[in-house]
Design an enzyme around this catalytic site. Structure first.
Site, short mmCIF file in Angstrom:
data_model
loop_
_atom_site.label_atom_id
_atom_site.label_comp_id
_atom_site.label_asym_id
_atom_site.label_seq_id
_atom_site.Cartn_x
_atom_site.Cartn_y
_atom_site.Cartn_z
N LEU A 107 97.11 -21.17 23.03
CA LEU A 107 98.07 -20.76 22.02
C LEU A 107 98.81 -19.56 22.60
CD1 LEU A 107 96.05 -20.92 18.67
CD2 LEU A 107 97.76 -22.55 19.49
N ASP A 108 100.14 -19.57 22.50
CA ASP A 108 100.88 -18.45 23.08
C ASP A 108 100.65 -17.18 22.27
OD1 ASP A 108 102.86 -18.23 20.98
OD2 ASP A 108 103.92 -19.92 21.85
N ARG A 109 101.09 -16.07 22.82
CA ARG A 109 100.78 -14.76 22.24
C ARG A 109 101.20 -14.65 20.78
NH1 ARG A 109 103.54 -9.69 21.98
NH2 ARG A 109 102.09 -7.92 22.02
N ASP A 110 102.35 -15.22 20.43
CA ASP A 110 102.88 -15.05 19.08
C ASP A 110 102.38 -16.10 18.10
OD1 ASP A 110 104.41 -12.84 19.87
OD2 ASP A 110 106.01 -14.14 20.61
N THR A 111 101.55 -17.04 18.56
CA THR A 111 101.03 -18.09 17.69
C THR A 111 99.61 -17.76 17.26
OG1 THR A 111 102.39 -19.76 18.79
CG2 THR A 111 100.53 -20.56 17.51
#
Length: 263
Positions: A107-111
């Site tokens: 999961l990317d940083r903002d998710t």
């Protein structure tokens, strides 16, 4: 001798749960691994998981029980074991005494949302393998109001720079002055796929949260909390994969963090 028991040395160490495959290869090249009492510096050397005796740093390597853990990843945390920029990582949220576990996908940083960790490489591959068609469900808040045509486009597939997306299950959850909240279930896992799909229909994602993987729902787990899956939950995951397509017979290692724990 069963052919399935013969593995390259780095893969064998990973499958036994000693470390990631990349860490194993580095340890072998550094002379830290012995096979039947003799140093072995070739990560590709073939060994037998049943008959050969492996040691790492002088200690016997024995199979670690398979575990699957669930984490409610908060936004702002990166999916890696260590970050060169000093950002918070998901490993800081796991209990310190766990065996080596790798994240199942990213999961990317903002998710935010559901992230799995395991030392079961076959299960990890089956979950992430597009051939299994295991749905991953997300809730996205999107800028502006998405009309019905945009939702139909998201559901039927949109063209991205790496090809058209598979059909997805999409439904509208809410609309307000700021935008539209949708739920979208994907059966593939391209990089930043939901964000790119929403951009392709003329909007942008403001917040993104993964709420489920197959039959496994995050539910009301608090942000930052990790727990081990119950056997029934692991069985449900395996059952969903088997019902949808191939996967559990694969033998790839799960995605590998560069270090066992952040420093």
């Amino acid at each position: 001798m069963a052919a399935s028991q013969r593995k390259s040395l780095d893969r064998a160490l990973s499958r036994l749960g000693a470390c990631s495959r990349a860490e194993a290869a580095a340890a072998v090249r550094a002379g830290r691994v012995q096979v039947n009492g003799h140093p072995e510096r070739d990560p590709d050397a073939r060994i037998d998981l049943v008959r050969d005796r492996l040691q790492l740093d002088g200690h016997p390597v024995r199979a670690v029980p398979k575990q699957v853990w669930l984490l409610h990843k908060p936004a702002g945390v990166v999916t890696t074991a260590a970050d060169e920029r000093g950002r918070a990582t998901v490993y800081a949220l796991l209990p310190a005494d766990l065996p080596w576990l790798a994240p199942v996908g990213r999961l990317d940083r903002d998710t935010s949302g559901l992230l799995l960790f395991t030392n079961d490489s076959d299960l990890a591959h089956a979950i992430t393998d597009p051939a299994s068609h295991l749905p991953k469900t997300y809730v996205a808040t999107c800028a502006g109001r998405l009309d019905d045509a945009a939702l139909r486009a998201l559901g039927s597939g949109v063209g991205l720079d790496d090809g058209s997306t598979r059909p997805a299950a999409v439904r509208r959850l809410a609309d307000d002055a700021a935008g539209t909240t949708i739920e979208i279930a994907l059966t593939e896992g391209r990089n930043r796929q939901v964000r790119r799909m929403v951009e392709a229909v003329g909007s942008r994602v403001q917040t993104l949260h993964r709420s489920a993987i197959g039959p496994l729902s995050l539910g009301d787990e608090p942000a930052g909390h990790a727990r081990q899956l119950l056997p029934a939950e692991v069985d449900a995951l395996r059952g969903a994969i088997s019902a949808r397509g191939p996967g559990t017979s694969g033998s790839r290692s799960p995605p590998r963090p560069r270090r066992r724990r952040p420093s």
